[in-house]
Each structure stands twice: as structure tokens, then as C-alpha cells.
Design a protein around this motif. Structure first.
Motif, PDB file in Angstrom:
ATOM      1  N   THR A 282      -0.112   5.780   2.155  1.00  9.96           N
ATOM      2  CA  THR A 282      -1.024   7.201   2.599  1.00  9.96           C
ATOM      3  C   THR A 282      -2.209   6.751   3.159  1.00  9.96           C
ATOM      4  OG1 THR A 282      -1.971   7.331   0.445  1.00  9.96           O
ATOM      5  CG2 THR A 282       0.412   8.378   0.530  1.00  9.96           C
ATOM      6  N   ASP A 283      -2.968   7.846   3.310  1.00  3.51           N
ATOM      7  CA  ASP A 283      -4.330   7.645   4.062  1.00  3.51           C
ATOM      8  C   ASP A 283      -5.252   7.081   2.878  1.00  3.51           C
ATOM      9  OD1 ASP A 283      -4.056   8.836   6.607  1.00  3.51           O
ATOM     10  OD2 ASP A 283      -4.275  10.738   5.714  1.00  3.51           O
ATOM     11  N   CYS A 284      -5.106   7.122   1.574  1.00  2.40           N
ATOM     12  CA  CYS A 284      -5.817   6.486   0.701  1.00  2.40           C
ATOM     13  C   CYS A 284      -5.272   5.227   0.100  1.00  2.40           C
ATOM     14  CB  CYS A 284      -6.157   7.694  -0.292  1.00  2.40           C
ATOM     15  SG  CYS A 284      -4.918   8.093  -1.293  1.00  2.40           S
ATOM     16  N   PHE A 285      -4.315   4.645   0.973  1.00  4.22           N
ATOM     17  CA  PHE A 285      -3.691   3.217   0.744  1.00  4.22           C
ATOM     18  C   PHE A 285      -2.901   3.320  -0.597  1.00  4.22           C
ATOM     19  CE2 PHE A 285      -7.807   2.567   2.733  1.00  4.22           C
ATOM     20  CZ  PHE A 285      -7.378   2.179   4.059  1.00  4.22           C
ATOM     21  N   GLU A 286      -2.290   4.527  -1.008  1.00  4.10           N
ATOM     22  CA  GLU A 286      -1.234   4.756  -1.965  1.00  4.10           C
ATOM     23  C   GLU A 286       0.066   4.462  -1.554  1.00  4.10           C
ATOM     24  OE1 GLU A 286      -0.565   7.610  -5.787  1.00  4.10           O
ATOM     25  OE2 GLU A 286      -1.022   8.693  -3.881  1.00  4.10           O
ATOM     26  N   THR A 287       0.756   3.459  -2.271  1.00  2.00           N
ATOM     27  CA  THR A 287       2.084   3.021  -2.005  1.00  2.00           C
ATOM     28  C   THR A 287       3.122   4.185  -2.210  1.00  2.00           C
ATOM     29  OG1 THR A 287       2.578   1.994  -4.011  1.00  2.00           O
ATOM     30  CG2 THR A 287       1.592   0.586  -2.432  1.00  2.00           C
ATOM     31  N   SER A 288       4.270   3.696  -2.241  1.00  2.00           N
ATOM     32  CA  SER A 288       5.381   4.772  -2.542  1.00  2.00           C
ATOM     33  C   SER A 288       5.464   5.015  -3.825  1.00  2.00           C
ATOM     34  CB  SER A 288       6.796   4.523  -1.856  1.00  2.00           C
ATOM     35  OG  SER A 288       7.309   3.207  -2.253  1.00  2.00           O
ATOM     36  N   LEU A 289       4.970   4.130  -4.782  1.00  2.00           N
ATOM     37  CA  LEU A 289       4.910   4.558  -6.277  1.00  2.00           C
ATOM     38  C   LEU A 289       3.554   4.842  -6.733  1.00  2.00           C
ATOM     39  CD1 LEU A 289       6.279   3.996  -8.879  1.00  2.00           C
ATOM     40  CD2 LEU A 289       5.694   1.733  -9.163  1.00  2.00           C
ATOM     41  N   ALA A 290       3.727   6.357  -7.150  1.00  2.00           N
ATOM     42  CA  ALA A 290       2.354   6.896  -7.389  1.00  2.00           C
ATOM     43  C   ALA A 290       1.513   6.127  -8.196  1.00  2.00           C
ATOM     44  CB  ALA A 290       2.995   8.131  -8.064  1.00  2.00           C
ATOM     45  N   SER A 291       0.157   6.147  -7.988  1.00  2.00           N
ATOM     46  CA  SER A 291      -0.531   5.537  -8.612  1.00  2.00           C
ATOM     47  C   SER A 291      -0.896   3.895  -8.359  1.00  2.00           C
ATOM     48  CB  SER A 291      -0.676   5.834 -10.384  1.00  2.00           C
ATOM     49  OG  SER A 291      -0.483   7.012 -10.561  1.00  2.00           O
ATOM     50  N   VAL A 292       0.180   3.672  -7.809  1.00  2.00           N
ATOM     51  CA  VAL A 292      -0.253   2.275  -7.224  1.00  2.00           C
ATOM     52  C   VAL A 292      -0.697   2.359  -5.661  1.00  2.00           C
ATOM     53  CG1 VAL A 292       1.273   0.061  -6.837  1.00  2.00           C
ATOM     54  CG2 VAL A 292       1.784   1.496  -8.715  1.00  2.00           C
ATOM     55  N   PHE A 293      -1.906   1.397  -5.584  1.00  2.00           N
ATOM     56  CA  PHE A 293      -2.527   1.178  -4.555  1.00  2.00           C
ATOM     57  C   PHE A 293      -2.558  -0.072  -3.824  1.00  2.00           C
ATOM     58  CE2 PHE A 293      -4.108   4.850  -6.625  1.00  2.00           C
ATOM     59  CZ  PHE A 293      -4.590   5.843  -5.596  1.00  2.00           C
ATOM     60  N   ALA A 294      -2.493  -0.262  -2.539  1.00  2.00           N
ATOM     61  CA  ALA A 294      -2.546  -1.623  -1.901  1.00  2.00           C
ATOM     62  C   ALA A 294      -3.938  -1.794  -1.388  1.00  2.00           C
ATOM     63  CB  ALA A 294      -1.532  -1.673  -0.628  1.00  2.00           C
ATOM     64  N   PHE A 295      -4.365  -2.900  -1.324  1.00  2.00           N
ATOM     65  CA  PHE A 295      -5.723  -3.336  -1.071  1.00  2.00           C
ATOM     66  C   PHE A 295      -5.551  -4.790  -0.463  1.00  2.00           C
ATOM     67  CE2 PHE A 295     -10.260  -4.952  -1.697  1.00  2.00           C
ATOM     68  CZ  PHE A 295     -10.904  -3.915  -0.775  1.00  2.00           C
ATOM     69  N   GLY A 296      -6.630  -5.213   0.480  1.00  2.00           N
ATOM     70  CA  GLY A 296      -6.783  -6.404   1.005  1.00  2.00           C
ATOM     71  C   GLY A 296      -5.654  -6.616   2.059  1.00  2.00           C
ATOM     72  N   SER A 297      -5.006  -7.842   2.006  1.00  2.00           N
ATOM     73  CA  SER A 297      -3.762  -8.188   3.187  1.00  2.00           C
ATOM     74  C   SER A 297      -2.894  -7.194   3.085  1.00  2.00           C
ATOM     75  CB  SER A 297      -3.437  -9.583   2.807  1.00  2.00           C
ATOM     76  OG  SER A 297      -4.690 -10.472   3.092  1.00  2.00           O
ATOM     77  N   LEU A 298      -2.412  -6.689   1.909  1.00  2.00           N
ATOM     78  CA  LEU A 298      -1.295  -5.804   1.801  1.00  2.00           C
ATOM     79  C   LEU A 298      -1.535  -4.503   2.534  1.00  2.00           C
ATOM     80  CD1 LEU A 298      -0.105  -6.077  -2.011  1.00  2.00           C
ATOM     81  CD2 LEU A 298       0.610  -7.275   0.338  1.00  2.00           C
ATOM     82  N   MET A 299      -2.790  -4.184   3.040  1.00  2.00           N
ATOM     83  CA  MET A 299      -2.845  -3.072   3.778  1.00  2.00           C
ATOM     84  C   MET A 299      -2.631  -3.120   5.168  1.00  2.00           C
ATOM     85  SD  MET A 299      -6.901  -1.774   2.621  1.00  2.00           S
ATOM     86  CE  MET A 299      -7.614  -2.879   3.255  1.00  2.00           C
ATOM     87  N   ALA A 300      -2.041  -4.123   5.695  1.00  2.00           N
ATOM     88  CA  ALA A 300      -1.759  -4.637   6.832  1.00  2.00           C
ATOM     89  C   ALA A 300      -0.913  -3.624   7.779  1.00  2.00           C
ATOM     90  CB  ALA A 300      -0.865  -5.772   7.005  1.00  2.00           C
ATOM     91  N   THR A 301      -0.990  -3.028   8.950  1.00  2.00           N
ATOM     92  CA  THR A 301      -0.322  -2.158   9.701  1.00  2.00           C
ATOM     93  C   THR A 301       0.482  -2.824  10.577  1.00  2.00           C
ATOM     94  OG1 THR A 301      -2.137  -1.863  11.129  1.00  2.00           O
ATOM     95  CG2 THR A 301      -1.917  -0.117   9.100  1.00  2.00           C
ATOM     96  N   TRP A 302       1.679  -2.266  11.161  1.00  2.00           N
ATOM     97  CA  TRP A 302       2.592  -2.769  12.131  1.00  2.00           C
ATOM     98  C   TRP A 302       2.288  -2.583  13.504  1.00  2.00           C
ATOM     99  CZ3 TRP A 302       5.795  -6.591  11.582  1.00  2.00           C
ATOM    100  CH2 TRP A 302       6.902  -6.892  12.614  1.00  2.00           C
ATOM    101  N   ASN A 303       2.377  -3.633  14.265  1.00  2.00           N
ATOM    102  CA  ASN A 303       1.934  -3.506  15.823  1.00  2.00           C
ATOM    103  C   ASN A 303       3.218  -3.302  16.561  1.00  2.00           C
ATOM    104  OD1 ASN A 303       1.227  -3.606  18.081  1.00  2.00           O
ATOM    105  ND2 ASN A 303      -0.825  -4.625  17.830  1.00  2.00           N
ATOM    106  N   PRO A 304       3.903  -2.216  16.887  1.00  2.00           N
ATOM    107  CA  PRO A 304       5.226  -2.344  17.431  1.00  2.00           C
ATOM    108  C   PRO A 304       4.857  -2.976  18.679  1.00  2.00           C
ATOM    109  CG  PRO A 304       4.094   0.007  17.462  1.00  2.00           C
ATOM    110  CD  PRO A 304       3.247  -0.895  16.430  1.00  2.00           C
ATOM    111  N   ALA A 305       3.977  -2.902  19.480  1.00  2.00           N
ATOM    112  CA  ALA A 305       3.634  -3.711  20.672  1.00  2.00           C
ATOM    113  C   ALA A 305       3.658  -5.034  20.987  1.00  2.00           C
ATOM    114  CB  ALA A 305       2.214  -3.284  21.289  1.00  2.00           C
ATOM    115  N   LYS A 306       3.095  -5.617  19.632  1.00  2.00           N
ATOM    116  CA  LYS A 306       3.302  -7.205  19.472  1.00  2.00           C
ATOM    117  C   LYS A 306       4.431  -7.564  18.617  1.00  2.00           C
ATOM    118  CE  LYS A 306      -1.606  -8.009  20.611  1.00  2.00           C
ATOM    119  NZ  LYS A 306      -2.994  -8.539  20.099  1.00  2.00           N
ATOM    120  N   ASN A 307       5.043  -6.529  17.980  1.00  2.00           N
ATOM    121  CA  ASN A 307       6.195  -6.961  16.936  1.00  2.00           C
ATOM    122  C   ASN A 307       5.692  -7.617  15.665  1.00  2.00           C
ATOM    123  OD1 ASN A 307       8.920  -6.550  16.301  1.00  2.00           O
ATOM    124  ND2 ASN A 307       9.435  -8.397  16.917  1.00  2.00           N
ATOM    125  N   ARG A 308       4.507  -7.483  15.354  1.00  2.00           N
ATOM    126  CA  ARG A 308       4.039  -8.126  14.285  1.00  2.00           C
ATOM    127  C   ARG A 308       2.750  -7.224  13.692  1.00  2.00           C
ATOM    128  NH1 ARG A 308      -1.063 -10.113  15.421  1.00  2.00           N
ATOM    129  NH2 ARG A 308      -1.363 -10.526  17.246  1.00  2.00           N
TER     130      ARG A 308
END
Length: 371
Positions: A282-308
Motif C-alpha cells: 500500500t502507500d504506507c508500505f503495508e503488505t497484504s497481511l495487515a499490520s506487517v510493513f515492508a522496509f528497506g530492500s523489500l520496498m522494491a518496485t517492479w520496472n516493467p520496461a526493464k523487466n526487473r
């Protein structure tokens, strides 16, 4: 089974996990906080070869009394970074439970009206093998999740290397920054066959370019470069079969340095939703499991143009992104006191989910190369 109850558990004691603990301790001084690390503090960095880091200290510093004595332009080694972040941990009295690997994370019963999460351990240093917490910050990093080739004989491939290799015939697969380190440090003392899927290696960071070019110029006779080709299999005799029918080897050792995935074993065991190989956030970096947030490298976003993935590294603790998580946690605590107040938290949201092209430019412009 004995249990302890916490307000927030940070999983991962790398630079981002340590900074998250520091910030949470400072911004939310009333919380019961636990930091859990499967290895030692900064264990993943310590497992990487002791090479010069690709980032300068100005991008790696966290709040420390020694910062004024270290040049912003200094490029530390892996071991120096481990020592630096261990000092940061001691400076701020951060308590880290090391050698405790979380193997599962599930929703648990409510205690006094609070919904809790249960963390189960495979190895512990204290008596309890389960703790309960209201919130979890996942900051496990990516170095524990190297990508591997799905080929026959892949068990021969190593995803890490040591700097003391000498007088060997080595196979190298991959064209990123780890591959550049491999060439810089090992080509002078070994014969290397380098297989690259594209026409050439990826661009080399500016601070590596001089050493990289010098090594190729002086020790190019030790290198066999094979481009526009992929490895199909490694047979029992150690011969490498290429997709175009070519055969290489056998070699003394085989290495596949093709990057890292943000989908860690823990992420997979929890069953969190993903977008390609990145977490769905989500916009506040919450994962699909409520109350579990991702930070650091796990915040990576997918770049479809570069396929990575567009990776996120240390960048001084990623203070802006962490601030969004902390603001959300404060808001949720306020709702436990004023449950009838329907006002929403106001925060400076990143445009990551609204415009992928802008998000990619945003993260790449902030990327501190590696760390």
C-alpha cells in the motif's frame, strides 16, 4: 510454550532494520520493541566478499558520533561497514536478538482488544520459541535471496565468491555489479570464462570503472568473453552446455552472479501477495497481511520496461519512507485511544502506485548503488 508480547518487532538487523529500530525508539518511546536477526548484526553484508562498497559514506551514514571523522567520499569495505553499523547499534542501545530465524508469521488471537501477530522461530537464544506483537517491520534485505538459474546441474553453481581464489579455471555467469567485482578481484589471479546473455556487461559504476578497465587491459589474456549466449545445463562431467550448442569447460568452480530477489524465504512462507517478484504494498508500505510493513530492500518496485525490480538500498536509512510507516503507526495508536474519530492520517505519499514511470525515475535518482 512460553510467549512474550511486544508492540513492534523488526525482523532483520541490517542497516535498514537497525535504523528502523532507532527511529521507532525515538518517535515511539513508549513501545515494547524487539529486533530479530537470523545471523549476526549485518550478517548478510559480512557474507559478501570484503570488497570496496559501491556507495560512498555520505549515502551509508546513520546517526553516529563518528560521522564527523569519516569523509563523506570514503568508500568503505564490507567489513568496515559491518563494524560501523555494530557501533551504531551500541551507540543507541539497540537490543537485537541474534541467531533467531523467523520461519513463520501468522495472525493470532486478540488480547485486551488488540489483534496480534505470532512469530515462530526455528532457532532461539532464549527460552521462548514464539513471540506476539501488534506490528511487524520486515527489513530482511535481499542478500539472503540470490537468484539462481533453473538449469540442469545448477547445484554446481555458487552464488557467492571468495577473494582468495588463485590459479583456477572459473566460470562466471552474470553481468551486474557483483560480476564486475568478480572480474576486478579475481581475473589477475585466475582464468575466467565469462558468459553474458546480452551483448556486453551492464554499465559499471563510476567508482569501479578505473579499476575494471585497468584489470581488463592488464589481464585480458586471462579472460574468455562469451556474449549473446545462455547456459542450458552443466553435465555430470562439469561441461557447460550453451543454448546455441556450444560446450565449455570443465571448470574448477562455477559462479552465477545474476542478482538478488526481494521475495525472501520468509516472504514466501508467510504467503504475502506479490507483483512479479516484488511485494504488493500500500502507500504506507503495508503488505497484504495487515499490520506487517515492508522496509528497506523489500520496498522494491517492479520496472516493467526493464523487466526487473528497481531496488532500494541503505540510503542513510531511507528516512522519508520510514517516516511514512512511523506516521501510520502513530495514527493507528491514536485510534486505539479515540476509536470514534474518523479523520484520516495525512502523509506525504510516494507516487509509486500511481505512476510506475515516475516511481522508477524517483527510486533510480536516489539509488546509492550498493549497500
Amino acid at each position: 510454550m512460553s510467549q512474550s508480547v511486544y508492540d513492534i518487532v523488526v525482523i532483520g538487523a541490517g542497516p535498514n532494520g537497525l535504523y528502523a529500530a532507532y527511529k521507532l525508539q525515538k518517535e515511539l518511546p513508549w513501545i515494547r520493541l524487539l529486533v530479530i536477526e537470523a545471523d549476526e548484526i549485518c550478517g548478510s553484508i559480512s557474507k559478501y566478499p570484503d570488497v570496496r562498497w559501491h556507495s560512498k559514506m555520505k549515502e551509508l551514514k546513520l546517526p553516529s558520533q563518528v560521522n564527523s571523522f569519516v569523509s563523506d567520499d570514503y568508500e568503505p569495505t564490507s567489513s568496515e561497514l559491518v563494524s560501523y553499523y555494530n557501533l551504531f547499534c551500541k551507540e543507541h542501545s539497540l537490543s537485537v536478538r541474534t541467531k533467531s530465524r523467523v520461519i513463520n508469521l501468522t495472525e493470532h488471537l486478540e488480547i485486551e482488544g488488540n489483534r496480534l501477530l505470532a512469530l515462530e522461530f526455528a532457532e532461539v537464544t532464549e527460552k521462548e520459541n514464539e513471540v506476539l506483537t501488534r506490528f511487524v517491520i520486515l527489513a530482511t534485505g535481499i542478500y539472503s535471496s540470490p537468484r539462481s538459474l533453473d538449469i540442469r546441474g545448477k547445484q554446481k553453481l555458487s552464488t557467492n565468491f571468495k577473494l582468495d581464489l588463485q590459479n583456477l579455471d572459473l566460470l562466471l555467469i552474470g553481468a551486474g555489479n557483483s560480476a564486475a567485482d568478480f572480474i576486478i578481484y579475481l581475473l589477475p589471479h585466475n582464468r575466467i570464462t565469462w558468459v553474458i546473455r546480452g551483448e556486453s556487461w551492464n554499465s559499471v559504476f563510476a567508482n569501479l570503472r578505473g579499476n575494471f578497465d585497468s584489470v581488463l587491459e592488464n589481464f585480458g589474456h586471462n579472460l574468455t568473453l562469451i556474449t549473446n549466449s545462455e547456459v542450458e545445463a552443466i553435465d555430470d562431467s562439469g561441461h557447460v552446455l550453451l543454448q546455441d550448442g556450444g560446450v565449455l569447460g570443465p571448470f574448477d568452480q562455477y559462479f552465477s552472479l545474476i542478482g538478488f530477489s526481494s521475495s525472501s524465504p520468509l516472504v514466501r512462507s508467510i504467503g504475502l501477495d506479490t507483483q512479479f517478484e516484488c511485494l504488493a504494498l500500500t502507500d504506507c508500505f503495508e503488505t497484504s497481511l495487515a499490520s506487517v510493513f515492508a522496509f528497506g530492500s523489500l520496498m522494491a518496485t517492479w520496472n516493467p520496461a526493464k523487466n526487473r525490480a528497481n531496488p532500494t538500498f541503505i540510503h542513510n536509512g531511507n528516512d522519508h519512507e520510514l517516516g511514512i510507516i512511523v506516521q501510520e503507526l502513530k495514527h493507528r495508536w491514536s485510534k486505539t485511544i479515540f476509536p470514534s474519530d474518523q479523520s484520516k492520517v495525512v502523509q506525504d505519499k510516494l507516487p509509486r502506485r500511481l505512476n510506475l514511470r515516475f516511481a522508477a525515475k524517483f527510486f533510480l535518482s536516489r539509488r546509492p548503488r550498493r549497500g
